[in-house]
Design a protein around this motif. Structure first.
Motif, PDB file in Angstrom:
ATOM      1  N   ILE A  69       0.826  -1.212   0.000  1.00 44.91           N
ATOM      2  CA  ILE A  69       0.000   0.000   0.000  1.00 44.91           C
ATOM      3  C   ILE A  69       0.856   1.255   0.000  1.00 44.91           C
ATOM      4  O   ILE A  69       0.619   2.191  -0.767  1.00 44.91           O
ATOM      5  CB  ILE A  69      -0.945  -0.011   1.222  1.00 44.91           C
ATOM      6  N   PHE A  70       1.883   1.282   0.844  1.00 44.66           N
ATOM      7  CA  PHE A  70       2.636   2.507   1.072  1.00 44.66           C
ATOM      8  C   PHE A  70       3.960   2.570   0.326  1.00 44.66           C
ATOM      9  O   PHE A  70       4.529   3.653   0.187  1.00 44.66           O
ATOM     10  CB  PHE A  70       2.904   2.695   2.566  1.00 44.66           C
ATOM     11  N   LEU A  71       4.483   1.430  -0.127  1.00 49.29           N
ATOM     12  CA  LEU A  71       5.793   1.399  -0.751  1.00 49.29           C
ATOM     13  C   LEU A  71       5.685   0.941  -2.195  1.00 49.29           C
ATOM     14  O   LEU A  71       4.612   0.602  -2.677  1.00 49.29           O
ATOM     15  CB  LEU A  71       6.731   0.468   0.040  1.00 49.29           C
ATOM     16  N   SER A  72       6.819   0.916  -2.881  1.00 48.08           N
ATOM     17  CA  SER A  72       6.839   0.507  -4.281  1.00 48.08           C
ATOM     18  C   SER A  72       6.794  -1.020  -4.397  1.00 48.08           C
ATOM     19  O   SER A  72       7.006  -1.739  -3.411  1.00 48.08           O
ATOM     20  CB  SER A  72       8.103   1.037  -4.964  1.00 48.08           C
ATOM     21  N   LYS A  73       6.552  -1.509  -5.610  1.00 45.83           N
ATOM     22  CA  LYS A  73       6.509  -2.955  -5.839  1.00 45.83           C
ATOM     23  C   LYS A  73       7.861  -3.615  -5.527  1.00 45.83           C
ATOM     24  O   LYS A  73       7.902  -4.646  -4.841  1.00 45.83           O
ATOM     25  CB  LYS A  73       6.084  -3.252  -7.272  1.00 45.83           C
ATOM     26  N   PRO A  74       9.010  -3.071  -6.014  1.00 45.84           N
ATOM     27  CA  PRO A  74      10.300  -3.688  -5.649  1.00 45.84           C
ATOM     28  C   PRO A  74      10.522  -3.722  -4.139  1.00 45.84           C
ATOM     29  O   PRO A  74      11.086  -4.694  -3.621  1.00 45.84           O
ATOM     30  CB  PRO A  74      11.322  -2.784  -6.347  1.00 45.84           C
ATOM     31  N   ALA A  75      10.094  -2.663  -3.435  1.00 46.27           N
ATOM     32  CA  ALA A  75      10.263  -2.639  -1.987  1.00 46.27           C
ATOM     33  C   ALA A  75       9.446  -3.741  -1.326  1.00 46.27           C
ATOM     34  O   ALA A  75       9.889  -4.360  -0.349  1.00 46.27           O
ATOM     35  CB  ALA A  75       9.855  -1.274  -1.437  1.00 46.27           C
ATOM     36  N   CYS A  76       8.256  -4.001  -1.854  1.00 48.04           N
ATOM     37  CA  CYS A  76       7.410  -5.061  -1.282  1.00 48.04           C
ATOM     38  C   CYS A  76       8.050  -6.434  -1.482  1.00 48.04           C
ATOM     39  O   CYS A  76       8.055  -7.265  -0.573  1.00 48.04           O
ATOM     40  CB  CYS A  76       6.024  -5.010  -1.923  1.00 48.04           C
ATOM     41  N   TYR A  77       8.611  -6.671  -2.684  1.00 45.55           N
ATOM     42  CA  TYR A  77       9.301  -7.951  -2.921  1.00 45.55           C
ATOM     43  C   TYR A  77      10.566  -8.050  -2.069  1.00 45.55           C
ATOM     44  O   TYR A  77      10.946  -9.143  -1.627  1.00 45.55           O
ATOM     45  CB  TYR A  77       9.638  -8.099  -4.401  1.00 45.55           C
ATOM     46  N   ALA A  78      11.232  -6.912  -1.831  1.00 42.96           N
ATOM     47  CA  ALA A  78      12.404  -6.910  -0.955  1.00 42.96           C
ATOM     48  C   ALA A  78      11.999  -7.292   0.474  1.00 42.96           C
ATOM     49  O   ALA A  78      12.728  -8.027   1.149  1.00 42.96           O
ATOM     50  CB  ALA A  78      13.068  -5.531  -0.970  1.00 42.96           C
ATOM     51  N   LEU A  79      10.833  -6.821   0.908  1.00 41.79           N
ATOM     52  CA  LEU A  79      10.342  -7.200   2.234  1.00 41.79           C
ATOM     53  C   LEU A  79      10.064  -8.701   2.305  1.00 41.79           C
ATOM     54  O   LEU A  79      10.341  -9.350   3.326  1.00 41.79           O
ATOM     55  CB  LEU A  79       9.066  -6.416   2.559  1.00 41.79           C
ATOM     56  N   ALA A  80       9.511  -9.257   1.234  1.00 44.70           N
ATOM     57  CA  ALA A  80       9.266 -10.700   1.196  1.00 44.70           C
ATOM     58  C   ALA A  80      10.579 -11.467   1.299  1.00 44.70           C
ATOM     59  O   ALA A  80      10.675 -12.489   1.992  1.00 44.70           O
ATOM     60  CB  ALA A  80       8.522 -11.079  -0.082  1.00 44.70           C
ATOM     61  N   LEU A  81      11.617 -10.974   0.617  1.00 47.48           N
ATOM     62  CA  LEU A  81      12.936 -11.613   0.678  1.00 47.48           C
ATOM     63  C   LEU A  81      13.520 -11.514   2.084  1.00 47.48           C
ATOM     64  O   LEU A  81      14.099 -12.481   2.594  1.00 47.48           O
ATOM     65  CB  LEU A  81      13.869 -10.952  -0.336  1.00 47.48           C
ATOM     66  N   ILE A  82      13.363 -10.358   2.723  1.00 51.48           N
ATOM     67  CA  ILE A  82      13.875 -10.183   4.087  1.00 51.48           C
ATOM     68  C   ILE A  82      13.139 -11.109   5.058  1.00 51.48           C
ATOM     69  O   ILE A  82      13.752 -11.727   5.944  1.00 51.48           O
ATOM     70  CB  ILE A  82      13.730  -8.716   4.524  1.00 51.48           C
ATOM     71  N   ALA A  83      11.816 -11.223   4.901  1.00 51.33           N
ATOM     72  CA  ALA A  83      11.043 -12.118   5.769  1.00 51.33           C
ATOM     73  C   ALA A  83      11.497 -13.565   5.594  1.00 51.33           C
ATOM     74  O   ALA A  83      11.673 -14.303   6.578  1.00 51.33           O
ATOM     75  CB  ALA A  83       9.554 -11.985   5.465  1.00 51.33           C
ATOM     76  N   SER A  84      11.714 -13.954   4.335  1.00 52.00           N
ATOM     77  CA  SER A  84      12.181 -15.324   4.070  1.00 52.00           C
ATOM     78  C   SER A  84      13.559 -15.557   4.667  1.00 52.00           C
ATOM     79  O   SER A  84      13.820 -16.600   5.282  1.00 52.00           O
ATOM     80  CB  SER A  84      12.203 -15.562   2.550  1.00 52.00           C
ATOM     81  N   SER A  85      14.450 -14.573   4.518  1.00 49.07           N
ATOM     82  CA  SER A  85      15.813 -14.713   5.048  1.00 49.07           C
ATOM     83  C   SER A  85      15.807 -14.762   6.573  1.00 49.07           C
ATOM     84  O   SER A  85      16.534 -15.563   7.183  1.00 49.07           O
ATOM     85  CB  SER A  85      16.672 -13.536   4.569  1.00 49.07           C
ATOM     86  N   THR A  86      14.982 -13.912   7.190  1.00 52.67           N
ATOM     87  CA  THR A  86      14.894 -13.897   8.653  1.00 52.67           C
ATOM     88  C   THR A  86      14.406 -15.245   9.176  1.00 52.67           C
ATOM     89  O   THR A  86      14.946 -15.789  10.150  1.00 52.67           O
ATOM     90  CB  THR A  86      13.937 -12.782   9.112  1.00 52.67           C
TER      91      THR A  86
END
Length: 254
Positions: A69-86
């Motif tokens: 909602i608040f960020l760009s599409k690449p930022a959202c996929y980056a968050l998914a990658l960070i969640a997976s890595s965490t």
């Protein structure tokens, strides 16, 4: 309590930023900080409520929706990658005994076998990326409609402004016989209507040989009083007097 506290803090900071200046860069920075604090709290909560197997892990997807909602599409996929890595790092730490998972009652005895842990990590990671894809797909459509609505509203406001300017101009022209006053209003409203820096009206003398500045808006006194223009020496003036519209794209080169 940790999630509630950091959200309250971020909300207070955002209200302060909004009151001072609502720059999008500062807003995005607050969103990133909020998500980071939330995920840190959720990671501890997950560890102390079953570890790698805790159902708390599904709460990571909430922030993917916020990111869409608040960020760009690449930022959202980056968050998914960070969640997976965490999640992967947490699973490795628990499997290697670096940070033992805690079950209800403080029992450390349960752990997934390596294959089961890897399968769970792959499944959850896929869920994170699918959530990012679905939420960004929806928000992309909403943002497109929002942009279309914005430009439609802007065009409508411009059309309304044009009609209002023409109406006011018509009222003034019909209310006075003072030519100088009418021309002054025409050049000012014309410049503002077309979002220009300046506008002038040149008048033709009774012999139809010379043009001089009748009224001007936004131009220097030096330009206004520069003197007349000989019609026969100005191809532009001749074309205009013949009823043509002339546009000079680059006056320094043409």
């Amino acid at each position: 309590a940790g999630v509630a506290s950091d959200n309250a803090l971020c909300f207070a900071v955002w209200r302060h930023v909004e009151a001072r200046t609502a720059r999008s860069s500062e807003f995005r920075r607050i969103v990133y900080i909020q998500i980071a604090l939330d995920w840190a709290a959720l990671t501890f909560l997950m560890h102390y409520s079953g570890g790698f197997q805790s159902p708390v892990v599904y709460a990571y997807t909430f922030h993917l929706s916020i990111g869409a909602i608040f960020l760009s599409k690449p930022a959202c996929y980056a968050l998914a990658l960070i969640a997976s890595s965490t999640l992967g790092l947490l699973g490795i730490a628990e499997d290697q005994g670096l940070w033992l998972a805690v079950e209800a009652g403080g029992d450390h005895s349960f752990l997934l076998d390596p294959f089961g842990a890897f399968y769970r990590w792959v499944t959850l990671s896929a869920m994170f990326f699918i959530s990012a894809f679905l939420t960004t797909s929806i928000t992309d459509q909403l943002r497109k409609k929002e942009r279309d609505l914005f430009w439609s509203e802007k065009a409508l406001n411009r059309a309304y402004g044009e009609m209002e300017a023409l109406y006011q101009l018509g009222q003034v022209v019909n209310a006075t016989l003072d030519l100088d006053h009418v021309l002054g209003i025409i050049v000012e409203r014309g410049a503002r209507l077309m979002d220009l820096k300046a506008c002038s009206v040149q008048l033709l003398d009774s012999n139809k040989r010379r043009l001089y500045v009748g009224r001007a808006f936004g131009l220097s006194e030096g330009y206004v009083h520069k003197g007349y223009v000989e019609v026969e020496r100005s191809s532009l003036a001749e074309q205009v007097l013949d009823g043509n519209v002339v546009q000079v794209a680059d006056i320094t080169a043409d």
